[in-house]
Enzyme design. Structure first.
Site, PDB file in Angstrom:
ATOM      1  N   SER A 108       0.822  -1.214   0.000  1.00  0.00           N
ATOM      2  CA  SER A 108       0.000   0.000   0.000  1.00  0.00           C
ATOM      3  C   SER A 108       0.854   1.261   0.000  1.00  0.00           C
ATOM      4  CB  SER A 108      -0.894   0.001   1.248  1.00  0.00           C
ATOM      5  OG  SER A 108      -1.502   1.250   1.414  1.00  0.00           O
ATOM      6  N   GLN A 128       0.695  -0.162  -4.691  1.00  0.00           N
ATOM      7  CA  GLN A 128      -0.702   0.309  -4.796  1.00  0.00           C
ATOM      8  C   GLN A 128      -0.789   1.808  -4.523  1.00  0.00           C
ATOM      9  OE1 GLN A 128      -2.634   1.040  -1.639  1.00  0.00           O
ATOM     10  NE2 GLN A 128      -4.220   1.947  -2.925  1.00  0.00           N
ATOM     11  N   TYR A 130      -3.548   5.348  -4.517  1.00  0.00           N
ATOM     12  CA  TYR A 130      -4.884   5.935  -4.645  1.00  0.00           C
ATOM     13  C   TYR A 130      -4.743   7.158  -5.546  1.00  0.00           C
ATOM     14  CZ  TYR A 130      -6.328   3.188  -0.540  1.00  0.00           C
ATOM     15  OH  TYR A 130      -6.625   2.165   0.334  1.00  0.00           O
ATOM     16  N   THR A 156      -6.245   1.738  -6.692  1.00  0.00           N
ATOM     17  CA  THR A 156      -7.472   1.439  -5.943  1.00  0.00           C
ATOM     18  C   THR A 156      -8.404   2.638  -6.008  1.00  0.00           C
ATOM     19  OG1 THR A 156      -6.212   0.043  -4.437  1.00  0.00           O
ATOM     20  CG2 THR A 156      -8.387   0.738  -3.678  1.00  0.00           C
ATOM     21  N   ARG A 165     -19.152   3.725  12.334  1.00  0.00           N
ATOM     22  CA  ARG A 165     -19.378   2.281  12.583  1.00  0.00           C
ATOM     23  C   ARG A 165     -20.299   2.153  13.775  1.00  0.00           C
ATOM     24  NH1 ARG A 165     -14.250   3.521  11.425  1.00  0.00           N
ATOM     25  NH2 ARG A 165     -13.566   2.622   9.474  1.00  0.00           N
ATOM     26  N   LYS A 254      -8.348  -1.743  -8.874  1.00  0.00           N
ATOM     27  CA  LYS A 254      -8.932  -2.488  -7.742  1.00  0.00           C
ATOM     28  C   LYS A 254     -10.170  -1.755  -7.231  1.00  0.00           C
ATOM     29  CE  LYS A 254      -7.539  -4.069  -3.092  1.00  0.00           C
ATOM     30  NZ  LYS A 254      -8.069  -3.068  -2.171  1.00  0.00           N
ATOM     31  N   HIS A 278     -13.331  -3.365  -1.080  1.00  0.00           N
ATOM     32  CA  HIS A 278     -12.362  -2.848  -0.113  1.00  0.00           C
ATOM     33  C   HIS A 278     -12.519  -3.564   1.245  1.00  0.00           C
ATOM     34  CE1 HIS A 278      -9.617   0.821  -0.263  1.00  0.00           C
ATOM     35  NE2 HIS A 278      -9.348   0.315   0.923  1.00  0.00           N
ATOM     36  N   ASP A 309     -11.204  -9.948  -4.326  1.00  0.00           N
ATOM     37  CA  ASP A 309     -10.812  -9.974  -2.922  1.00  0.00           C
ATOM     38  C   ASP A 309     -11.983  -9.586  -2.060  1.00  0.00           C
ATOM     39  OD1 ASP A 309     -10.430  -6.968  -1.880  1.00  0.00           O
ATOM     40  OD2 ASP A 309      -9.635  -7.023  -3.907  1.00  0.00           O
ATOM     41  N   GLY A 310     -11.953 -10.090  -0.817  1.00  0.00           N
ATOM     42  CA  GLY A 310     -13.020  -9.798   0.148  1.00  0.00           C
ATOM     43  C   GLY A 310     -13.559 -11.086   0.738  1.00  0.00           C
ATOM     44  N   GLY A 311     -13.268 -11.316   2.014  1.00  0.00           N
ATOM     45  CA  GLY A 311     -13.865 -12.440   2.737  1.00  0.00           C
ATOM     46  C   GLY A 311     -13.160 -13.776   2.567  1.00  0.00           C
ATOM     47  N   ARG A 313     -11.036 -16.647   3.522  1.00  0.00           N
ATOM     48  CA  ARG A 313     -10.508 -17.114   4.815  1.00  0.00           C
ATOM     49  C   ARG A 313     -10.032 -18.550   4.766  1.00  0.00           C
ATOM     50  NH1 ARG A 313     -11.039 -12.497   5.006  1.00  0.00           N
ATOM     51  NH2 ARG A 313     -12.307 -11.218   6.393  1.00  0.00           N
ATOM     52  N   GLY A 332      -6.635  -9.932   2.629  1.00  0.00           N
ATOM     53  CA  GLY A 332      -6.314  -8.767   3.459  1.00  0.00           C
ATOM     54  C   GLY A 332      -6.211  -9.159   4.923  1.00  0.00           C
ATOM     55  N   ARG A 333      -7.362  -9.168   5.609  1.00  0.00           N
ATOM     56  CA  ARG A 333      -7.342  -9.420   7.057  1.00  0.00           C
ATOM     57  C   ARG A 333      -6.674 -10.741   7.415  1.00  0.00           C
ATOM     58  NH1 ARG A 333     -12.134  -7.091   5.749  1.00  0.00           N
ATOM     59  NH2 ARG A 333     -12.739  -5.188   6.845  1.00  0.00           N
TER      60      ARG A 333
HETATM   61  C1  LIG Z   1      -7.047  -2.662   7.796  1.00  0.00           C
HETATM   62  C2  LIG Z   1      -7.181  -2.590   6.323  1.00  0.00           C
HETATM   63  C3  LIG Z   1      -6.435  -1.663   5.585  1.00  0.00           C
HETATM   64  C4  LIG Z   1      -6.563  -1.611   4.191  1.00  0.00           C
HETATM   65  N1  LIG Z   1      -5.785  -0.721   3.476  1.00  0.00           N
HETATM   66  C5  LIG Z   1      -5.840  -0.738   2.129  1.00  0.00           C
HETATM   67  C6  LIG Z   1      -4.975   0.084   1.358  1.00  0.00           C
HETATM   68  O1  LIG Z   1      -4.161   0.830   1.882  1.00  0.00           O
HETATM   69  N2  LIG Z   1      -5.074   0.017   0.010  1.00  0.00           N
HETATM   70  C7  LIG Z   1      -5.967  -0.818  -0.623  1.00  0.00           C
HETATM   71  O2  LIG Z   1      -6.029  -0.848  -1.853  1.00  0.00           O
HETATM   72  N3  LIG Z   1      -6.799  -1.591   0.088  1.00  0.00           N
HETATM   73  C8  LIG Z   1      -6.737  -1.592   1.439  1.00  0.00           C
HETATM   74  N4  LIG Z   1      -7.537  -2.432   2.150  1.00  0.00           N
HETATM   75  C9  LIG Z   1      -8.417  -3.376   1.428  1.00  0.00           C
HETATM   76  C10 LIG Z   1      -7.658  -4.687   1.130  1.00  0.00           C
HETATM   77  O3  LIG Z   1      -6.653  -4.518   0.171  1.00  0.00           O
HETATM   78  C11 LIG Z   1      -8.619  -5.758   0.604  1.00  0.00           C
HETATM   79  O4  LIG Z   1      -9.372  -5.221  -0.449  1.00  0.00           O
HETATM   80  C12 LIG Z   1      -9.549  -6.285   1.684  1.00  0.00           C
HETATM   81  O5  LIG Z   1      -8.905  -6.357   2.928  1.00  0.00           O
HETATM   82  C13 LIG Z   1     -10.054  -7.671   1.284  1.00  0.00           C
HETATM   83  O6  LIG Z   1     -10.951  -8.155   2.218  1.00  0.00           O
HETATM   84  P1  LIG Z   1     -10.528  -9.180   3.392  1.00  0.00           P
HETATM   85  O7  LIG Z   1      -9.865  -8.375   4.443  1.00  0.00           O
HETATM   86  O8  LIG Z   1     -11.820  -9.740   3.830  1.00  0.00           O
HETATM   87  O9  LIG Z   1      -9.582 -10.201   2.787  1.00  0.00           O
HETATM   88  C14 LIG Z   1      -7.451  -2.480   3.535  1.00  0.00           C
HETATM   89  C15 LIG Z   1      -8.196  -3.408   4.279  1.00  0.00           C
HETATM   90  C16 LIG Z   1      -8.071  -3.470   5.654  1.00  0.00           C
HETATM   91  C17 LIG Z   1      -8.870  -4.489   6.424  1.00  0.00           C
END
Ligand SMILES: Cc1cc2nc3c(=O)[nH]c(=O)nc-3n(C[C@H](O)[C@H](O)[C@H](O)COP(=O)(O)O)c2cc1C
Length: 386
Positions: A108, A128, A130, A156, A165, A254, A278, A309-311, A313, A332-333
């Site tokens: 990032s 990456q 923005y 992104t 939240r 992205k 995201h 991406d997303g979810g 695990r 990501g997480r």
């Molecule tokens: C804490 C955190 C910080 C993130 N920071 C960025 C970032 O700096 N740039 C970016 O493109 N996506 C960022 N993302 C999104 C991740 O690249 C990714 O799209 C996302 O975490 C995927 O979902 P997942 O956490 O369920 O795997 C971030 C996500 C999280 C959870």
């Protein structure tokens, strides 16, 4: 010493929760508003069933692939995540783990370690950015990534500055002055293992973003860089084409969730897109990317590389995404929890959990290669796809 190995990403998450100060863990959870998209990202995978065979399984299974010209040992990339005080080695540990397991590192522009050090740890690094700041400053970031040897660029675009939240946002320190450290001391002292890791490293959690400026220039604070981004007129598709021209190499856009925009990404000269929301951190109510993937892959999968991406695990999630048309997934997480739980070894552990899960699913589904996966391997409920 207790066994530091974990058998699932869920266990890594439990360990991260126990180890990290509340606000640091809260920053990893992130999400927006009622957390609907964040929950759906994981829940949608659980709605998909699989159709294993019982005899005639393949004794060998190939999961190697290539994304944006990079060969990978498995169809998983490290998704870029911004500065997190998760572990003193931060992105360097993640990059080393990714290199050890043969996967691409996404770094990032809000990361805490300089790109030059990350690429030294893993030459297969995508940087990456923005759409933040004026064109000159964007070129500065692109040029720095080029000189450092980044082999791909990720742009992104899916961010809408939603900061509320229902469970309350974590308190992120504005600086690392003594008074601020004292203010955060109570929650930090409750997490001695995390504190000890930082004390041993001789560092304090940094909130600077060194890759936001040219090499040698002083790094802005996270919130200053964030302010610049917030104040920037959002990108147009012309701007995306301009980035593709400036970078002149493999580019991923992205944050795509719509077929019409996937087509615009193709027209803008991108090499790849990530179908993404995201991690549920953009507009709440955005469906899980796995629901959007089939229509997008169907529309543009023969013109551009489609990842999602997303979810993600577990290995079965990766296999489901590939069966629905993705070339690979990004996580990501999952790796942030591994990093928190056990540094570089924890990230390797997460990648190993995914790898063995992918292998078991290929075995059960009777495949000798990820290339043989198709929607016929899944049980897809009515109304799953959006
Ligand atoms: C804490 C955190 C910080 C993130 N920071 C960025 C970032 O700096 N740039 C970016 O493109 N996506 C960022 N993302 C999104 C991740 O690249 C990714 O799209 C996302 O975490 C995927 O979902 P997942 O956490 O369920 O795997 C971030 C996500 C999280 C959870």
């Amino acid at each position: 010493m207790a066994n530091s190995w974990f058998e699932s990403v869920a266990v890594a998450q439990q360990r991260a929760k126990r180890k990290l100060p509340k606000s640091v863990y809260g920053a990893l959870i992130a999400g927006t508003e009622r957390g609907q998209s964040m929950s759906d990202n994981e829940a949608a995978f659980a709605e998909l069933g699989v159709r294993p065979i019982t005899a005639g399984q393949s004794p060998t299974r190939n999961m190697t692939t290539e994304v944006m010209g990079q060969s990978m040992a498995m169809p998983v990339l490290i998704s870029p995540t911004g500065v997190q005080a998760v572990h003193p080695d931060g992105e360097i540990a993640v990059a080393r783990a990714a290199a050890a397991r043969g996967v691409v590192m996404g770094l990032s522009s809000f990361a805490s370690k300089p790109i030059e050090d990350v690429i030294a740890a893993n030459p297969q690094t995508f940087f990456q950015i923005y759409w933040a700041g004026d064109r000159d400053s964007i070129i500065t970031r692109i040029e720095r990534a080029k000189s450092a040897g980044a082999c791909g660029l990720i742009l992104t675009l899916d961010w809408s500055f939603v900061h509320s939240r229902d469970w309350g946002s974590p308190q992120i320190p504005q600086d690392t002055k003594l008074t601020t450290l004292i203010k955060h001391a109570p929650e930090t002292l409750m997490r001695p293992a995390w504190l000890l890791e930082w004390l041993r490293s001789g560092q304090i959690p940094a909130l600077d973003v060194p890759n936001f400026t040219a090499i040698g220039e002083s790094a802005p604070h996270f919130f200053d860089a964030y302010g610049t981004w917030w104040g920037t007129t959002p990108a147009t598709w012309k701007d995306v084409a301009w980035v593709a021209e400036q970078w002149d190499g493999p580019l991923m856009v992205k944050g795509i969730g719509r077929v019409d925009e996937a087509r615009r990404a193709v027209d803008s000269g991108a090499t790849a897109i990530s179908v993404s929301n995201h991690g549920g951190n953009n507009l709440d109510g955005t469906p899980a990317p796995i629901r959007l993937l089939p229509a997008i892959a169907e529309a543009v999968g023969d013109q551009i590389e489609v990842v999602m991406d997303g979810g993600v695990r577990r290995g079965s999630d990766v296999v489901k995404a590939l069966a629905l048309g993705a070339k690979a997934v990004m996580i990501g997480r999952a790796y942030l929890w591994g990093l928190a739980a056990n540094g570089q070894a924890g990230v390797e552990n997460v990648l190993d959990v995914l790898r063995s899960g992918i292998d078991s699913n290929l075995l059960g589904l009777g495949k000798s290669s990820i290339d043989e996966l198709s929607p016929d391997d899944l049980i897809i409920p009515d109304n799953f796809v959006r």
